[in-house]
Design a protein around this motif. Structure first.
Motif, PDB file in Angstrom:
ATOM      1  N   GLN A   1      65.272-120.090 -47.465  1.00  0.00           N
ATOM      2  CA  GLN A   1      66.577-119.443 -47.300  1.00  0.00           C
ATOM      3  C   GLN A   1      66.924-118.581 -48.519  1.00  0.00           C
ATOM      4  O   GLN A   1      67.435-117.461 -48.380  1.00  0.00           O
ATOM      5  CB  GLN A   1      67.653-120.504 -47.079  1.00  0.00           C
ATOM      6  CG  GLN A   1      67.546-121.221 -45.738  1.00  0.00           C
ATOM      7  CD  GLN A   1      68.595-122.301 -45.591  1.00  0.00           C
ATOM      8  OE1 GLN A   1      69.421-122.517 -46.479  1.00  0.00           O
ATOM      9  NE2 GLN A   1      68.568-122.997 -44.458  1.00  0.00           N
ATOM     10  N   LEU A   2      66.620-119.104 -49.702  1.00  0.00           N
ATOM     11  CA  LEU A   2      66.872-118.323 -50.914  1.00  0.00           C
ATOM     12  C   LEU A   2      66.008-117.066 -50.938  1.00  0.00           C
ATOM     13  O   LEU A   2      66.482-115.975 -51.292  1.00  0.00           O
ATOM     14  CB  LEU A   2      66.596-119.184 -52.142  1.00  0.00           C
ATOM     15  CG  LEU A   2      66.730-118.494 -53.513  1.00  0.00           C
ATOM     16  CD1 LEU A   2      68.143-117.973 -53.708  1.00  0.00           C
ATOM     17  CD2 LEU A   2      66.343-119.444 -54.634  1.00  0.00           C
TER      18      LEU A   2
ATOM     19  N   ASP B   1      64.851-115.476 -48.375  1.00  0.00           N
ATOM     20  CA  ASP B   1      65.378-114.544 -47.371  1.00  0.00           C
ATOM     21  C   ASP B   1      66.573-113.774 -47.920  1.00  0.00           C
ATOM     22  O   ASP B   1      66.694-112.546 -47.710  1.00  0.00           O
ATOM     23  CB  ASP B   1      65.771-115.301 -46.103  1.00  0.00           C
ATOM     24  CG  ASP B   1      64.549-115.831 -45.355  1.00  0.00           C
ATOM     25  OD1 ASP B   1      63.447-115.307 -45.589  1.00  0.00           O
ATOM     26  OD2 ASP B   1      64.714-116.783 -44.560  1.00  0.00           O
ATOM     27  N   ARG B   2      67.453-114.477 -48.615  1.00  0.00           N
ATOM     28  CA  ARG B   2      68.629-113.795 -49.196  1.00  0.00           C
ATOM     29  C   ARG B   2      68.208-112.803 -50.276  1.00  0.00           C
ATOM     30  O   ARG B   2      68.761-111.697 -50.370  1.00  0.00           O
ATOM     31  CB  ARG B   2      69.604-114.826 -49.768  1.00  0.00           C
ATOM     32  CG  ARG B   2      70.304-115.658 -48.702  1.00  0.00           C
ATOM     33  CD  ARG B   2      71.512-116.364 -49.268  1.00  0.00           C
ATOM     34  NE  ARG B   2      71.141-117.347 -50.277  1.00  0.00           N
ATOM     35  CZ  ARG B   2      70.903-118.624 -50.010  1.00  0.00           C
ATOM     36  NH1 ARG B   2      70.977-119.067 -48.756  1.00  0.00           N
ATOM     37  NH2 ARG B   2      70.581-119.472 -50.961  1.00  0.00           N
TER      38      ARG B   2
ATOM     39  N   ALA C   1      66.711-109.766 -48.552  1.00  0.00           N
ATOM     40  CA  ALA C   1      67.768-108.913 -47.996  1.00  0.00           C
ATOM     41  C   ALA C   1      68.490-108.145 -49.100  1.00  0.00           C
ATOM     42  O   ALA C   1      68.808-106.958 -48.944  1.00  0.00           O
ATOM     43  CB  ALA C   1      68.752-109.769 -47.198  1.00  0.00           C
ATOM     44  N   ALA C   2      68.752-108.818 -50.233  1.00  0.00           N
ATOM     45  CA  ALA C   2      69.447-108.148 -51.332  1.00  0.00           C
ATOM     46  C   ALA C   2      68.590-107.023 -51.920  1.00  0.00           C
ATOM     47  O   ALA C   2      69.096-105.923 -52.201  1.00  0.00           O
ATOM     48  CB  ALA C   2      69.805-109.164 -52.419  1.00  0.00           C
TER      49      ALA C   2
END
Length: 460
Positions: A229-230, A232-233, A236-237
Motif C-alpha cells: 500500500q505504501l 502504491d501511494r 501515485a505520488a
C-alpha cells in the motif's frame, strides 16, 4: 550488529534458555526424588539383610556351640583367637557389615572386618543413623539374639554421586544438541522473513513494484500488504509529480515562445537604446526559462518514461546524431571517437540521446572556453565525456548529481543536467563516475558511464 537486534537471535536465545532451564529443573527434581527413593531402597536392603542373616547366624551358633568344647573359650566366653573386637568372624556375608549380640551385649558373631565400635548398643528395633553409618537393628523371635547391620554413609554418597553423574552426563550432550536443533528450527522458520528482507534490500531506488506475498506466513501478510500500500501511494505520488513537471514544461513552451517573439519584435521596432536593452534582457530570461522547461521535460522522461526498446540500436548512430545537432548550432569544439564495429544496446535511442546531450552540454558550459570536449564510446558500452578546465573539489563532485546544483554559479545553466544523467543511469543499473583531474592530466573533468550492450549470443 547488537545481539538483541536480530529476531532470530532473540527467539533462539529465549527458546534455548527456556529449554536449558527446564532440562536442569527436571534433572534437579529427578535427582531429588531418586535420592529419596534410593535411601528407601538402601534402608530396605539393610532390613532385608538383617532378617535374612539373623536366622542363619542363630542356626550356625547353635551348631558351633554343640560341636565345640568349653575349653575353647576363656572365662569371658570369648574366642581365644579373637582380636578383642568381636567374638567370632562369620564364614559368610563378607560384603555385609554386621554383628550378632546376646541380650547382655556380648558379641557372638560378626562379618569379616566388622568393627564393634561402630555399632551402638541395641535399644530398639529399627533404623539408627550415626555420623558415619546407617544401621538397622532387629531381634530374634525369642529375643535372645540381636543383630545390627551397618552401611557406611560414604558408600551411599558415592552411589548418589554416580547416579547424579549418570543423570548429568547425558544432559551435557542433549542440551547442546537441543540448542542446535532450536537454532536450526528458528532459522528455518524465519526463512520467509529473510527472503522478504533480502527482496526489499535488493531493490533500487526506482523499483516501486509490489512485494510478492507468496509463501509468506500469515503473520507477515499484513506487513507485506502495508508495504505494498505504501509503494502504491509512492508510485501515485511520483507519477503525479512527473506528470505535473512534464505538463507544466510542455504548457510553458508555447507562451514562452510567444513572449520571446514579442521581445524580439520590440527590439527590432524600438529606437530607444534603454528599451532595446531591456527587451534583450527579457529575451535572455525567457530563453533560459525555455531551457529549464525543456530540462524538466527531460527529467520527467528520465524518471518515468520508457528506457528500453523492442529492438537493439547502434549507440554510435545516436552519438553521431547528437553531435550533428551541436554542429548545426555552431558548436565545433566536440570530437568523437567510436569503434569500427557496431555497439548495440536495447536502450531507447531517445533516452540515450538525452543522456549524451546533457553530458556534452555540461562539458561545454563548464570546460575551458577554447578547450575541446572529447566524447568516446568503447565496444563494451563505456561512454566517456571529458573536457579541459579547472579541477573540481571532491565536495563539488558530490553536489553535481543533485538537482539544481551548478559547479559554477557564474555560468548559466539549469542545474539539472547531471541529475537527468543520474536518473537515467539509476534506472538502467549503471554507475556514473566523475574524475577530476582527468587521467594522465593535471586539469579537466571526465564523466564515465557504462551503458548496457546487447549481443546476439545473449539473446539465444
Amino acid at each position: 550488529m547488537r545481539i538483541g537486534a536480530s529476531l532470530q537471535t532473540r527467539l533462539a536465545l529465549a527458546l534455548g534458555l527456556s529449554v536449558t532451564l527446564l532440562w536442569l529443573a527436571a534433572a534437579a527434581v529427578t535427582a531429588h526424588r531418586l535420592g529419596g527413593q534410593m535411601e528407601e531402597v538402601f534402608d530396605d536392603g539393610l532390613k532385608a539383610t538383617a532378617q535374612r542373616i539373623l536366622p542363619i547366624a542363630r542356626h550356625d551358633l547353635r551348631e558351633d556351640h554343640q560341636g565345640r568344647d568349653a575349653t575353647d573359650y576363656d572365662d569371658n566366653g570369648e574366642d581365644d583367637d579373637g582380636d578383642g573386637r568381636i567374638g567370632r568372624e562369620a564364614r559368610y556375608g563378607e560384603d555385609v557389615s554386621f554383628i550378632v549380640r546376646e541380650q547382655t551385649g556380648q558379641v557372638l558373631l560378626g562379618s569379616k572386618g566388622a568393627d564393634a565400635s561402630i555399632f551402638p548398643p541395641f535399644t530398639k528395633r529399627g533404623f539408627l543413623r550415626t555420623a558415619t553409618h546407617q544401621l538397622y537393628y532387629d531381634t530374634s523371635f525369642d529375643g535372645k539374639l540381636t543383630i545390627a547391620v551397618a552401611e557406611p554413609l560414604d558408600h551411599r554418597t558415592e552411589l548418589s554421586r554416580k547416579m547424579l553423574l549418570g543423570l548429568v552426563l547425558p544432559l551435557i550432550v542433549v542440551i547442546p544438541l537441543s540448542l542446535l536443533a532450536i537454532y536450526l528450527a528458528v532459522r528455518r522458520s524465519l526463512r520467509p522473513v529473510r527472503a522478504l528482507r533480502q527482496e526489499l534490500a535488493n531493490r533500487g531506488a526506482q523499483d516501486l513494484s509490489p512485494v510478492t506475498d507468496s509463501g509468506l506466513p500469515t503473520e507477515l501478510l499484513p506487513i507485506s500488504a502495508g508495504v505494498n500500500q505504501l509503494l502504491d501511494r509512492l508510485t501515485a505520488a511520483f507519477h503525479a509529480e512527473r506528470a505535473f513537471a512534464a505538463n507544466a514544461a510542455h504548457e510553458l513552451r508555447t507562451p514562452v515562445a510567444g513572449a520571446i517573439a514579442q521581445a524580439q519584435r520590440i527590439r527590432s521596432e524600438t529606437k530607444e537604446k534603454l528599451t532595446s536593452q531591456r527587451a534583450a534582457e527579457i529575451e535572455t530570461t525567457l530563453k533560459r526559462l525555455m531551457r529549464v522547461s525543456e530540462k524538466l521535460m527531460q527529467l520527467a522522461r528520465a524518471e518515468g518514461g520508457r528506457l528500453q526498446s523492442d529492438e537493439p540500436s547502434d549507440l554510435r548512430t545516436v552519438l553521431q546524431m547528437v553531435l550533428q545537432d551541436f554542429a548545426r548550432a555552431g558548436e565545433g569544439r566536440i570530437s568523437l571517437r567510436v569503434p569500427q564495429a557496431p555497439v548495440l544496446s536495447m536502450l531507447d535511442p531517445d533516452a540515450v540521446g538525452i543522456l549524451c546531450r546533457n553530458l556534452i552540454e555540461n562539458a561545454l558550459k563548464h570546460g575551458a572556453l577554447d578547450g575541446k570536449v572529447e566524447v568516446s564510446l568503447q565496444l563494451g558500452g563505456l561512454l566517456s565525456v571529458a573536457n579541459d578546465g579547472p579541477i573540481l573539489p571532491p565536495d563539488a563532485i558530490d553536489r553535481l548529481m543533485r538537482r539544481f546544483e551548478r559547479g559554477n554559479v557564474e555560468i548559466g545553466g539549469s542545474g539539472v543536467g547531471l541529475a537527468i544523467v543520474k536518473a537515467i543511469a539509476d534506472r538502467i543499473g549503471a554507475d556514473v563516475t566523475i574524475v577530476s583531474p582527468r587521467p594522465a592530466r593535471n586539469e579537466g573533468v571526465q564523466v564515465e558511464i557504462k551503458l548496457p550492450v546487447w549481443s546476439p549470443r545473449l539473446s539465444v
